[in-house]
Design an enzyme around this catalytic site. Structure first.
Site, PDB file in Angstrom:
ATOM      1  N   HIS A  45       8.171   4.125  55.858  1.00 40.49           N
ATOM      2  CA  HIS A  45       9.594   4.379  56.110  1.00 40.49           C
ATOM      3  C   HIS A  45      10.208   3.175  56.803  1.00 40.49           C
ATOM      4  O   HIS A  45       9.709   2.713  57.836  1.00 40.49           O
ATOM      5  CB  HIS A  45       9.769   5.645  56.961  1.00 40.49           C
ATOM      6  CG  HIS A  45       9.367   6.894  56.244  1.00 40.49           C
ATOM      7  ND1 HIS A  45       8.858   8.005  56.887  1.00 40.49           N
ATOM      8  CD2 HIS A  45       9.417   7.214  54.924  1.00 40.49           C
ATOM      9  CE1 HIS A  45       8.594   8.946  55.997  1.00 40.49           C
ATOM     10  NE2 HIS A  45       8.930   8.491  54.810  1.00 40.49           N
ATOM     11  N   GLU A  48      11.073   2.453  60.764  1.00 40.61           N
ATOM     12  CA  GLU A  48      10.020   2.753  61.735  1.00 40.61           C
ATOM     13  C   GLU A  48       9.187   1.502  62.032  1.00 40.61           C
ATOM     14  O   GLU A  48       7.997   1.430  61.719  1.00 40.61           O
ATOM     15  CB  GLU A  48       9.149   3.899  61.214  1.00 40.61           C
ATOM     16  CG  GLU A  48       9.960   5.171  60.951  1.00 40.61           C
ATOM     17  CD  GLU A  48       9.169   6.278  60.254  1.00 40.61           C
ATOM     18  OE1 GLU A  48       7.932   6.167  60.176  1.00 40.61           O
ATOM     19  OE2 GLU A  48       9.800   7.249  59.795  1.00 40.61           O
ATOM     20  N   HIS A 189       3.465   6.000  61.486  1.00 36.68           N
ATOM     21  CA  HIS A 189       4.883   6.338  61.377  1.00 36.68           C
ATOM     22  C   HIS A 189       5.465   6.405  62.787  1.00 36.68           C
ATOM     23  O   HIS A 189       4.782   6.176  63.776  1.00 36.68           O
ATOM     24  CB  HIS A 189       5.063   7.692  60.667  1.00 36.68           C
ATOM     25  CG  HIS A 189       4.817   7.644  59.190  1.00 36.68           C
ATOM     26  ND1 HIS A 189       5.825   7.692  58.253  1.00 36.68           N
ATOM     27  CD2 HIS A 189       3.661   7.552  58.480  1.00 36.68           C
ATOM     28  CE1 HIS A 189       5.311   7.638  57.032  1.00 36.68           C
ATOM     29  NE2 HIS A 189       3.995   7.545  57.136  1.00 36.68           N
ATOM     30  N   GLU A 262       2.388   9.546  64.780  1.00 36.95           N
ATOM     31  CA  GLU A 262       3.848   9.424  64.908  1.00 36.95           C
ATOM     32  C   GLU A 262       4.109   8.845  66.295  1.00 36.95           C
ATOM     33  O   GLU A 262       4.004   9.529  67.300  1.00 36.95           O
ATOM     34  CB  GLU A 262       4.528  10.780  64.734  1.00 36.95           C
ATOM     35  CG  GLU A 262       4.414  11.377  63.341  1.00 36.95           C
ATOM     36  CD  GLU A 262       5.473  10.844  62.380  1.00 36.95           C
ATOM     37  OE1 GLU A 262       6.255   9.946  62.786  1.00 36.95           O
ATOM     38  OE2 GLU A 262       5.524  11.317  61.233  1.00 36.95           O
TER      39      GLU A 262
END
Length: 384
Positions: A45, A48, A189, A262
């Protein structure tokens, strides 16, 4: 550090024709020494950037600490690490063009998929919904797959594409995985302070096979020991499902143990302040080292000795339990060495063991004996 890090290797081109690069990091990097392989990816993504900054930090830490830190030395000597830092270069370059100081919110790649004039809509395919396991919940996944885990609408942030692996970026990762034997992978991520593992697609609470679940819990709990990231599936962490993501495909189709960290708290967001970059990278150093070690044989020994008291000029048995908690069998000979302070001797100082299967134990009951010298003073303590 040319002896440890390869030149950039182009794996192919993105939708807009940019190279997607990989680098290999290992001692004797130009030689394939058939060490266990580990994969690290970043920036599926485009908004990020911590997902690749962490990888660069980790690479430099390994290179700068070789021969200084035992962990860095062991990782580089015994593992082959592969990095794809930026899976989505087009989206990242677009964000750089519209917000050179950070803050661009393009998430997907740059395929034209949306004719809307709304600022809330965006072109592109969500690369982490484009992998070919439970893509669009088709086939055997129907009925147990969360169809809200991706979108069929081109303007949606989770648009999954026209078909599984429709995008050159995910095809590149797929083909790269096909040509390697990765045991474990981290697909970075941001954000949330989560450590996410499969299944992402399943909305019925379908458990992983027991043996695999034990592996995921064991590694995951150790990986989050210091950063305290919340460990669980997508439903248990972020609160929603994902279909067609990299973790489900790597694990479900290729048998790779894989996690999605994350990175960063809600206050960090997608573009953390510059003074947060190093702290966020540091809190993921331990997980990066840990998964590298788990990729190969990871052997520990539990010792049990016959109860005392221990009398001079007498011998006592030693039991050893060897445990390989790693994801590969040991290669070659494992050597046990028995060492003590003066006054204690062993029937065998060195014992050699053949290959130890992955995730297995060997009970070496009575494998050796120690004896007490007649010249050792009574009542003293000594270490074995």
């Amino acid at each position: 550090y040319p002896e440890f890090e390869s030149e950039k290797i182009s794996l192919g081109q993105s939708f807009q024709g940019r190279d997607i690069y990989a680098v290999k990091v290992s001692a004797n990097v130009d030689i394939d020494e058939h060490h266990p392989e580990v994969l690290y990816t970043g920036m599926h993504h485009a908004r990020e950037p911590m997902s690749f900054m962490i990888l660069y930090y980790y690479i430099y830490w390994l290179l700068e600490n070789y021969g200084i830190d035992d962990r860095a030395t062991q990782v580089l000597n015994t593992r082959e690490l592969w990095f794809i830092p930026i899976v989505n270069p087009d989206g990242y370059e677009y964000n750089r063009s519209i917000a050179p100081n950070g803050g661009g919110m393009q998430r997907k790649n740059m395929r034209e998929t949306c004719n809307s004039n709304s600022s809330a809509d965006a072109d592109g395919v969500d690369l982490n919904r484009n992998y070919g396991y439970a893509w669009n919940c088709q086939g055997i996944y129907e009925g147990v797959c969360d169809t809200t885990g991706s979108s069929g609408t081109g303007c949606n942030e989770t648009y999954r594409g026209s078909s599984a692996f429709s995008e050159s970026e995910t095809q590149i990762v797929r083909d790269f995985v096909y040509h390697h034997d990765f045991k474990i992978a981290l697909n970075y991520h941001a954000y949330g302070n989560y450590m996410v593992h499969p299944w992402g697609y399943n909305n019925t609470g379908l458990a992983l096979p027991l043996e695999d679940d034990e592996i995921y819990q064991e590694i995951g709990q150790e990986a989050t020991l210091y950063n305290n990231y919340f460990l669980g599936t997508g439903y248990e962490t972020v609160g929603y499902g994902v279909n067609g993501d990299s973790d489900d495909w790597m694990y479900g189709a290729q048998g790779i143990i894989t996690y999605t960290p994350e990175v960063g708290a809600n206050s960090d967001g997608f573009w953390p302040s510059s003074d947060r970059i190093v702290p966020l990278a540091e809190e993921n150093l331990h997980p990066n080292i840990l998964v590298a070690m788990y990729a190969g044989a990871l052997i520990s020994a539990d010792f049990n000795i016959q109860e005392g008291p221990y009398l001079e000029d007498n011998s006592y048995s030693i039991d050893v339990m060897l445990n390989n908690i790693g994801l590969s069998e040991s290669v070659g000979i494992t050597t046990l060495e028995f060492i003590s302070e003066d006054g204690i001797g062993f029937s065998d100082n060195f014992i050699e063991i053949d290959e130890i299967d992955l995730r297995s134990s060997i009970d070496l009951e009575g494998i050796s004996e120690f004896y007490v010298s007649p010249y050792i003073p009574s009542g003293i303590e000594t270490d074995i």
